[in-house]
Each structure stands twice: as C-alpha cells, then as structure tokens.
Design an enzyme around this catalytic site. Structure first.
Site, PDB file in Angstrom:
ATOM      1  N   TYR A 160       3.016   0.661   3.311  1.00 57.47           N
ATOM      2  CA  TYR A 160       2.862  -0.714   3.938  1.00 57.47           C
ATOM      3  C   TYR A 160       2.214  -1.335   4.940  1.00 57.47           C
ATOM      4  O   TYR A 160       3.773  -1.525   5.130  1.00 57.47           O
ATOM      5  CB  TYR A 160       2.403  -0.902   2.488  1.00 57.47           C
ATOM      6  CG  TYR A 160       1.360  -1.859   2.513  1.00 57.47           C
ATOM      7  CD1 TYR A 160       0.210  -1.723   1.905  1.00 57.47           C
ATOM      8  CD2 TYR A 160       1.537  -3.261   3.060  1.00 57.47           C
ATOM      9  CE1 TYR A 160      -0.923  -2.794   2.232  1.00 57.47           C
ATOM     10  CE2 TYR A 160       1.208  -3.975   3.088  1.00 57.47           C
ATOM     11  CZ  TYR A 160      -0.309  -4.526   2.435  1.00 57.47           C
ATOM     12  OH  TYR A 160      -1.425  -5.129   2.125  1.00 57.47           O
TER      13      TYR A 160
ATOM     14  N   GLU B 111      -5.117  -4.282   7.460  1.00 57.33           N
ATOM     15  CA  GLU B 111      -4.059  -3.659   6.256  1.00 57.33           C
ATOM     16  C   GLU B 111      -4.495  -2.547   6.901  1.00 57.33           C
ATOM     17  O   GLU B 111      -5.664  -1.870   6.979  1.00 57.33           O
ATOM     18  CB  GLU B 111      -4.780  -3.743   4.955  1.00 57.33           C
ATOM     19  CG  GLU B 111      -3.816  -3.708   4.259  1.00 57.33           C
ATOM     20  CD  GLU B 111      -4.501  -4.370   2.205  1.00 57.33           C
ATOM     21  OE1 GLU B 111      -5.798  -3.140   2.198  1.00 57.33           O
ATOM     22  OE2 GLU B 111      -3.663  -4.293   1.431  1.00 57.33           O
TER      23      GLU B 111
END
Ligand code: GDP
Ligand code: MN
Length: 432
Positions: free
Chosen positions: A153, A241
């Site tokens: 991530y 993101e």
C-alpha cells in the site's frame, strides 16, 4: 458535537464543498480530512499517472459489452483484467445486482470479456464503500493483467497535522488496508515531507525498503514513489493512493489501482483535470439544485433547512441539532435571492419524503425579505405544502415580509429568532 463542527468549518474558512464531508462524517468527530469535491474514476487517474511516468498497465475503457470485447482483443494479452469503474473502493469484493460477484475479474479468455461486461454495465455494484443499493456502472476498464507476487500500500496525503505532505505505506497492501491499520499499526510507515525540499532520496529509499522491495526493486519502487509525489504536486492533489502498489514476478513495480483526490481551491489552475469530472455519480437533487444556483446537500434528518449563506446554514443545522432535531438537508440560497429560486427550493424540499417540517431562516442583507415572503406564499399555494412550515425572517424590508405572510392565510408559523425557529420546528414534528 455538531456546533463545533460548524464553528471550526467557518473559522477555518473552508469552502462549503469541503464542509459537506464534515456534515456527512458519520462519526461526528471533527475530522478535517483532505477529501474534496472532485473525484475521478480509476482510468482517469491512471491516465494522469501514465503522463507522469508512473507505471500502470496497458488499458482501454469501454461503455458497451462489444467495445469491451474489442478492447480485450486489441490488448492481445496473456490475461485480461476487467474492472468496473465507480467512485468507490472495495470493488474486488463487491457484488452486482445482476448476480455477478466481484467488480474486478481476471480471465485468460478474451472472448468472455463481452459476457462479463454485459453483467457489469448498467448494473449496480455494491461494495463496503457504496450505499446499500450500490452505484450504477457506466464504464469498464479493460486492462492487460499482470501476475502479482506481492501487494503493498502506498499513498501521498496532505496531512494537516504535519503541515504538509506525508508518504504513507505498508508492506501489507491489497484489499484490507483498514484492517492492517487497526490491527497491526506497526506495519504502517510514514515519511513527513518538507514541501520546499520535496522527497529526498533517503526518504524514498527508506519507504521502498519499508514496503519490502528488495534488490533492484528497491530503487525502482523509490523512483515510482518520487514520480507519484511529483504527480501529487503537479495536479494539486490532496491524496494519491495506490492500493495495491504491486510487484510482478518478472521484477516490475506497478500501480494496480489509483485513487486521486484534488484540492478544490486549485480548480482555477487545474482546468484540464477538473474538466474530466463527468458528474455522473453526483446526487440528482444536488444537480437539480445547482441549475437554480442553489447549494443543496442531503443529510439524514427530517427538518429541511432553507437558508441564505453557508455560515447561517451551518448555524441553523447546529441549532436544530441542539434542540434535539435533525436537519434533512443543507440548502443555501446564496446572496441575491430571486422569487423563482425560492419556489424551486420549496419544490426540491417538498419532493423529499424524509422532510417532516421546513425551517426557513433568511437574513435579509442584500436580499429583500418581501421577495422571499412572496416566493414562500406562492410555493405554499402551488405545491400544496403538507408539512409544518416555520419562518424566521430578519433584515431588509422585514415588516412588509411579515405582513405578506400573515395576510396570506396560510398555516405558517412565524418565529422571532433562530432559537425560537428551531424550537418550533422540532416541536412541530414531536406533536404529530
Ligand atoms: P478495489 O477492490 O476497488 O480496490 O480494486 P483493485 O483495483 O485494487 O483490485 C482488487 C484486487 O484485484 C487487487 O488487490 C488485486 O489483488 C487484484 N487485481 C487487480 N488487477 C490485477 C491484475 O492485473 N493482476 C492480478 N493478478 N490481480 C489483479
Ligand atoms: Mn484497490
């Protein structure tokens, strides 16, 4: 508490677009998060990434099953990934109302892409981030699938508590990052960036290492991290993101998913980015309201607020809350109120089945209260208003306005001040 939400929003000079998220924040805590108005689909974000030299898969977009099939053929890839495009995450584990499970599908057979797209396009996809009924899918992304050996991530965020951008990453990326953050916070790594200096080499490399990239992949990941940061600055993002930022068995670092949020205040210098916004997932009532220059936000309660000025609208919502009621919306008529706007506003409010009472709170500065009063009486008669109506007017030409309302013969409850108005509106519902 709600009062402090409004207070903080006003004192921080937030624009009402960002204020929306303060009101809609279910936790009710004051979270001035960096979410803003503009939202792009994954494929649009990936185009921006590609333009910044960030590694993404080859892809096409399609809005019909036959176009999806053709795209799959053109890609001529070993494996295809078909992804529903909606402005919400969790698609992989989502469900369509066509019965199809999963908003992300992998297949080695390009001929089934048409059938799969047929079960996605025009159907609602429900994920843990959408409303219960889901969101209608109008576009699919058809991309070359790559094998993923590891999912991490990575995000760049504007973080108020750090007074600037922060890199956030975890070696445990993929679908359940919220769970990682909750259960194993030690697996979330941060790098605070000095906005004047930018991302230093040691910071990018340390993040790459923390994400678990080894050997030559560490440098590649650090390079991607820097490019993502450059994109973040270039487009005035509040968040970029990537989940997952993946590693392939043949040694590539690839952004498999993309979510970018933008700073609304930068619209003037990001015309191309804002022009990508198709508004297709906007709330229909909000869009209808926008036609008449009304700013409308639907909320969860049952007392409609009809107010001029965002500050007064927030104060009204707060005072209703204080008296034990719940606002059904936030409707701002803005500065120069016209009679037709008042009528249209009532039309929107009375069409909402949640609304059990309407509270009008208008401060006549530039606005002439008599115009508002005429708009109200006209709307009440023509729309045959069924719910209690409490009106508080103050300011320019208020005596004339009060006369118009009282001589109308309509069951309008007059209020002396905001407190009185809120109390009467809450009581009118309790009595029923
Ligand atoms: P989200 O569920 O809305 O976050 O959608 P993602 O784009 O993140 O896709 C969900 C999951 O599908 C990812 O975490 C991956 O595990 C998987 N996935 C997406 N694209 C590919 C791909 O090209 N190859 C493989 N092997 N898996 C993929
Ligand atoms: Mn994802």
């Amino acid at each position: 508490m709600a009062a402090s939400i409004a207070y903080q929003a006003v004192t921080r000079g937030l624009r009402w677009a960002s204020v929306k998220h303060l009101f809609l924040d279910k936790s009710k805590s004051v979270r001035l998060n960096p979410r803003r108005w503009l939202n792009l689909q994954e494929y649009q974000s990936k185009k921006l990434m590609r333009d910044s030299g960030v590694t993404v898969q080859r892809f096409f977009v399609a809005d019909t099953p036959s176009a999806a099939l053709e795209a799959a053929r053109k890609l001529n890839a070993k494996e295809i990934v078909l992804k529903a495009q909606i402005l919400a995450g969790g698609r992989g584990k989502g469900v369509f109302d066509s019965g199809l499970k999963g908003g992300v599908h992998l297949t080695k057979d390009p001929t089934v892409v048409g059938e799969l797209a047929n079960k996605m396009l025009g159907f609602n996809l429900t994920t843990k981030q959408t409303p219960k009924e889901g969101v209608k899918v109008k576009t699919v992304m058809v991309a070359e699938a790559l094998d993923i050996s590891r999912e991490t991530y990575f995000a760049v965020l504007m973080d108020r508590s750090c007074n600037g951008p922060v890199l956030v990453g975890s070696p445990q990326g993929g679908v359940d990052i919220e769970e990682v953050a909750a259960k194993t916070p030690e697996l979330i790594f941060k790098e605070v960036i000095d906005i004047f200096e930018g991302v230093r080499d040691d910071q990018a490399l340390r993040m790459a290492a923390n994400l678990g990239f080894k050997g030559p992949l560490e440098r590649q990941a650090a390079d991607q991290i820097k490019r993502l940061y450059d994109l973040f600055l270039k487009v005035d993002a509040t968040q970029v993101e990537v989940n997952p930022l993946g590693e392939t068995p043949d040694g590539r670092v690839v952004c498999f998913d993309a979510k970018i949020n933008f700073d609304d205040n930068a619209e003037f210098r990001q015309k191309d980015v804002f022009a990508m916004d198709d508004m297709t997932e906007s709330d229909p009532t909000e869009m209808e309201a926008a036609k008449y220059d009304l700013k409308y936000i639907g909320l969860d309660g049952n007392i409609a607020c009809f107010v001029n000025g965002a500050g007064l609208a927030m104060a009204t919502c707060d005072i209703i809350d204080l008296h034990g009621g719940k606002p059904a919306n936030f409707l701002d008529l803005g500065g120069g109120v016209k009679e037709n706007q008042v009528y249209q506003a009532f039309k929107l409010l009375s069409a909402d089945p949640k609304v059990e009472a309407i509270l009008v709170n208008i401060f006549g500065g530039i606005v002439n209260c008599a115009i508002v009063a005429n708009g109200i009486t006209k709307a009440c008669r023509e729309l045959e208003l069924k719910v209690p109506l409490v009106v508080r007017l103050e300011g320019t030409n208020v005596q004339e306005a009060k006369r118009i309302l009282s001589e109308s013969g309509l069951p309008i409850m007059a209020a002396n001040d905001l407190d009185d108005a809120a109390r009467k509106a809450v009581a009118s519902i309790a009595k029923k």
